[in-house]
Write a protein that holds these residues in place. Sequence first.
Motif, PDB file in Angstrom:
ATOM      1  N   GLN A 189      -3.554  -1.635 -41.158  1.00  0.00           N
ATOM      2  CA  GLN A 189      -4.715  -0.818 -41.527  1.00  0.00           C
ATOM      3  C   GLN A 189      -6.028  -1.587 -41.433  1.00  0.00           C
ATOM      4  N   PRO A 217     -10.475  -1.258 -45.343  1.00  0.00           N
ATOM      5  CA  PRO A 217      -9.796   0.052 -45.319  1.00  0.00           C
ATOM      6  C   PRO A 217      -9.641   0.674 -46.713  1.00  0.00           C
ATOM      7  N   ARG A 227     -13.109   2.335 -47.290  1.00  0.00           N
ATOM      8  CA  ARG A 227     -13.360   3.498 -46.443  1.00  0.00           C
ATOM      9  C   ARG A 227     -12.422   4.656 -46.777  1.00  0.00           C
ATOM     10  N   PHE A 228     -11.138   4.360 -47.026  1.00  0.00           N
ATOM     11  CA  PHE A 228     -10.150   5.435 -47.151  1.00  0.00           C
ATOM     12  C   PHE A 228      -9.526   5.561 -48.538  1.00  0.00           C
ATOM     13  N   PHE A 264      -6.930   3.864 -49.665  1.00  0.00           N
ATOM     14  CA  PHE A 264      -5.473   3.716 -49.635  1.00  0.00           C
ATOM     15  C   PHE A 264      -4.970   3.143 -50.956  1.00  0.00           C
ATOM     16  N   ILE A 324     -10.786   7.588 -36.418  1.00  0.00           N
ATOM     17  CA  ILE A 324     -10.983   7.528 -37.875  1.00  0.00           C
ATOM     18  C   ILE A 324     -10.754   8.916 -38.497  1.00  0.00           C
ATOM     19  N   VAL A 384      -7.203   9.613 -39.422  1.00  0.00           N
ATOM     20  CA  VAL A 384      -6.761   8.945 -40.646  1.00  0.00           C
ATOM     21  C   VAL A 384      -7.227   9.766 -41.853  1.00  0.00           C
ATOM     22  N   GLU A 385      -8.447  10.298 -41.752  1.00  0.00           N
ATOM     23  CA  GLU A 385      -8.960  11.148 -42.841  1.00  0.00           C
ATOM     24  C   GLU A 385      -8.134  12.426 -42.967  1.00  0.00           C
ATOM     25  N   LEU A 390      -4.880  11.602 -44.729  1.00  0.00           N
ATOM     26  CA  LEU A 390      -5.038  11.453 -46.180  1.00  0.00           C
ATOM     27  C   LEU A 390      -5.141  12.816 -46.860  1.00  0.00           C
TER      28      LEU A 390
END
Length: 350
Positions: free
Chosen positions: A34, A69, A72-73, A75, A336, A339-340, A343
């Motif tokens: 990631q 990461p 940004r996300f 996780f 990207i 990935v969003e 999620l």
Amino acid sequence: MQALRSAANGPDRPLFAVLNGERRDPPPIWLMRQAGRYLPEYRALRADKGGFLDLVHDSDAAAEVTLQPIRRFGFDGAILFSDILVVPHALGQDLRFVAGEGPRLSPTLVDHALSSLTPALDRLDDVYATVRKVAAALPPGKTFLGFAGSPWTVATYMVAGQGSREQAETRRMAYRDPVAFGAIIDAIADLTVDYLAAQISAGVDAVQLFDSWSGSLAPAEFERWVIAPTARIVDRLRALRPGVPIIGFPKGAGGKLAAYARETQVDAIGLDETVDPLWADGVLPPSLPVQGNLDPLALVTGGRALEDAVARIRTAFQDRPHIFNLGHGIVPDCPIAHVEQLLRLVRGHA
Ligand code: CP3
């Protein structure tokens, strides 16, 4: 810091809970690789620092890349930014990453004895510094994962000096000279125990053993060079650092998955994308946490293909502890936005 992060009354950490056998809905999620080239902020920092290894040895930069990461996300898990090949480097091989080609280790052990190498264990010190920095900065609720390569996978690079087709040179050496090859496996396993124990002391909450090339071995060789050394590592690490979950990721193990889980005694098992989740759910012990196993290319594709793939995995693992992940590393051209989307799909607010 480690004591604080493990405090029983600390914040809930969903990934750590699942590694300890709890079921969570939605499942916690992180992605293998990631921290890397699909992220513009990674590419910017890497361009600034020079090469990949410069980044690994700059603990401020490596800590930053580990956290990118998460920021940004969001996780559930942060994986230490480093590489499995720092272990051969510490065992005394020279290590370079050639742009566009990949890693190069020298001298190769196909024609040089292991005993000709001079270990340089201080080459790992920067990694421990990175771990301490990330552990101090990681938001509450997140789980910090350390890692190492498994002896077989690391040995394939040490023997051939680079990535190799079907790991043929290393498989040949293992048949031709099992004593010399066994000494290489043992040296990697010994250092791996110390290396992971030191990562844990520096602040990681759990560790993953990457066995990316375990799929290339015939069954008896898999037993000898994958299962046996992994079982020894698990046993020794657990004695040194009890209570720290160990994830095994025997990529390509296929029909040998259940034997791997049973004989290595890992706390959780990572599945690659070729494994049918329904089949895996049937052959693995019902309480064993599984991790995976979205095809990285379904993530690249996004849209309906991604929705369907995520739904199949979630359904298959709804009754057991499950950590959502890819079946292998995220690829550099992964958008990207996908990935969003992932999620949103996994966390249920699509
Ligand atoms: O998962 C993460 O984000 C943490 C960091 C991490 C890296 N490599 C960073 C990396 C981890 C866990 C690894 C594991 C690793 N490294 C494996 C096992 C897992 C797998 O993917 O199969 C293997 C076989 C390696 C060896 C390795 N490192 C190769 C073959 C290469 C070159 C190919 C490639 O992917 O670029 C690397 C380089 C590497 N390791 C990069 C990163 C971010 C790319 C470096 C760059 O150019 O910036």
